[in-house]
Design an enzyme around this catalytic site. Structure first.
Site, PDB file in Angstrom:
ATOM      1  N   ASP A   1     -12.223 -16.011 -57.155  1.00  0.00           N
ATOM      2  CA  ASP A   1     -11.915 -14.688 -57.570  1.00  0.00           C
ATOM      3  C   ASP A   1     -12.950 -13.706 -57.587  1.00  0.00           C
ATOM      4  O   ASP A   1     -12.802 -12.639 -57.253  1.00  0.00           O
ATOM      5  CB  ASP A   1     -11.635 -14.992 -59.287  1.00  0.00           C
TER       6      ASP A   1
ATOM      7  N   ASP B   1      -6.098 -12.153 -45.305  1.00  0.00           N
ATOM      8  CA  ASP B   1      -5.485 -10.940 -45.225  1.00  0.00           C
ATOM      9  C   ASP B   1      -5.641  -9.722 -45.819  1.00  0.00           C
ATOM     10  O   ASP B   1      -5.897  -8.676 -45.346  1.00  0.00           O
ATOM     11  CB  ASP B   1      -3.947 -11.135 -46.105  1.00  0.00           C
TER      12      ASP B   1
ATOM     13  N   TYR C   1      -0.760 -26.844 -49.393  1.00  0.00           N
ATOM     14  CA  TYR C   1       0.475 -26.420 -48.310  1.00  0.00           C
ATOM     15  C   TYR C   1       0.895 -27.757 -47.563  1.00  0.00           C
ATOM     16  O   TYR C   1       2.309 -27.681 -47.299  1.00  0.00           O
ATOM     17  CB  TYR C   1       0.318 -25.429 -47.207  1.00  0.00           C
TER      18      TYR C   1
ATOM     19  N   ASP D   1      -5.659 -18.282 -46.611  1.00  0.00           N
ATOM     20  CA  ASP D   1      -4.434 -17.400 -46.306  1.00  0.00           C
ATOM     21  C   ASP D   1      -4.627 -16.140 -46.962  1.00  0.00           C
ATOM     22  O   ASP D   1      -4.303 -15.148 -46.294  1.00  0.00           O
ATOM     23  CB  ASP D   1      -3.126 -18.023 -47.097  1.00  0.00           C
TER      24      ASP D   1
ATOM     25  N   LYS E   1     -12.989 -22.977 -55.873  1.00  0.00           N
ATOM     26  CA  LYS E   1     -12.740 -22.856 -57.624  1.00  0.00           C
ATOM     27  C   LYS E   1     -13.376 -24.263 -58.229  1.00  0.00           C
ATOM     28  O   LYS E   1     -12.528 -24.764 -58.935  1.00  0.00           O
ATOM     29  CB  LYS E   1     -11.403 -22.563 -57.598  1.00  0.00           C
TER      30      LYS E   1
END
Ligand code: NAD
Length: 356
Positions: free
Chosen positions: A223, A251, A143, A247, A191
């Protein structure tokens, strides 16, 4: 003892819910003989209307001179057409986090037993309840990395993911410290089979883990983590992860509890300073109607007591009072179900205060 709290109600339902959290803090102040000094400041669309900027310098200064910040929510359709740098979220919330050096975002996904019916997961998957804490790195990664640009006449786009050792180290310490005070398990999500930043992340987290021999560390690929959260969420205690994965996963974890109006958050920097806010937005569709759920903001105030003021017992009392009010059947409209007593914002807080 005087503790200075910058109070930034913001827009929409922000002022309605923040005022209720202050009622709860007032009660705690009486019980624990502390003095909370509130300094209210403008932020978001209301700040833009009054001063021409969603994050006026006076607001930032009040935050800098406080021990913690209680934030409501910002934004609304009225300000959606402003240039990005003046819009409430992009122009106030993100710069505020950056300016205050808030690099650690803590989002508990706690399912109160009385609300189990609101979770999209089946009762047998939820078991006795859910209590996960997502610790997300907030100021690094893809980001913020540079270059971030369009090339080739706009037909190619580049984002850059960068992490440095110190950035990973400091967020890892936050997660391990939190786990020590909970169920002593950290799942570090990355990852590492594909990304170089993830391989660095894994090395550094493994090293930091050696300082916390009583905390169990597990590395999970992102994943798989996304899948395990749905398959068997109760295996998780603290989930530690980088900015973008956090992020998304926070959620997902939040949704497992089924209700946005219940979820608090903390953003922490160095030392004990922190910004505390509900996860939800300014809910312009219900603003001014007195029906907003104040519990996420009240629970955010509880996190403030725990993480910034070292008042863990007071925080727990608030959490227990929220639990008791829910068990007694008090519900705002967003979490109402058949057989429960539907109440407004103020009555919900009254119920919490009765059990506090
Ligand atoms: P939202 O979270 O404001 O609302 C989504 C839905 O949940 C709405 O139906 C709303 O009525 C309901 N809801 C949210 N909080 C509630 C509460 N406490 N009690 C009862 N119901 C509640 O998300 P949105 O509608 O996508 O966004 C509205 C505005 O909020 C936008 O301008 C957005 O940019 C902004 N926003 C701000 C923040 C923040 O300040 N941190 C976060 C998210 C969105």
């Amino acid at each position: 003892m005087t503790l200075r709290i910058a109070v930034l109600p913001g827009d929409g339902i922000g002022p309605e819910i923040v005022s209720q959290a202050l009622r709860v803090l007032d009660r705690i102040a009486q019980r624990y003989q502390v003095h909370f000094e509130y300094r209210e400041a403008l932020v978001g669309g209301s700040a833009y209307d009054a001063t021409g900027h969603p994050l006026p310098p006076q607001t930032l200064e009040i935050c800098h001179r406080s021990d913690a910040v209680l934030f409501g929510a910002v934004g609304g359709p009225k300000w959606d057409t402003l240039p990005p740098s003046l819009r409430p979220e992009a122009g106030a919330l993100l710069p505020l986090r950056k300016a205050l050096g808030l690099y650690a975002n803590l989002r508990p996904a706690l399912l109160f037993p009385a609300l189990a019916g609101a979770s999209p997961l089946r009762a047998e998957v939820l078991g006795e309840g859910l209590d996960i804490l997502v610790v997300r790195e907030l100021t690094g990664g893809i980001y913020f990395g540079q270059p971030k640009e369009r090339r080739d006449d706009g037909r190619t786009a580049v984002d850059t993911c960068i992490y440095t050792e110190p950035e990973v180290e400091r967020i890892a310490h936050v997660a391990f410290r939190a786990a020590k005070a909970r169920h002593k398990k950290v799942a570090s999500v990355d990852k590492a089979n594909v990304l170089e930043t993830s391989r660095l992340w894994r090395e550094v987290v493994s090293r930091v883990a050696q300082d916390y021999p009583d905390v169990e560390l597990q590395h999970v690929l992102v994943d798989n983590a996304a899948m395990q959260l749905i398959r068997n969420p109760r295996q998780f205690d603290v989930i530690l992860t980088e900015n973008m994965f956090g992020d998304i996963l926070s959620d997902e974890a939040a949704m497992l509890t089924g209700s946005l109006g219940m979820l608090p958050s903390a953003s922490l920097g160095e030392g004990t300073f922190g910004l505390y806010e509900p996860v939800h937005g300014s809910a312009p569709d219900i603003a001014g109607q007195g029906v907003a759920n104040p519990l996420a903001t009240i629970l955010s105030a509880a996190m403030m007591l725990r993480y910034s003021f070292g008042m863990g017992e007071a925080a727990q009392r608030i959490e227990q009072a929220v639990d008791a009010a829910l068990r007694e059947g008090y519900r705002t409209a967003d979490i109402w179900q058949e057989g429960c007593r539907k109440v407004g914002t103020i009555e919900m807080t009254d119920a919490v205060l009765r059990y506090l």
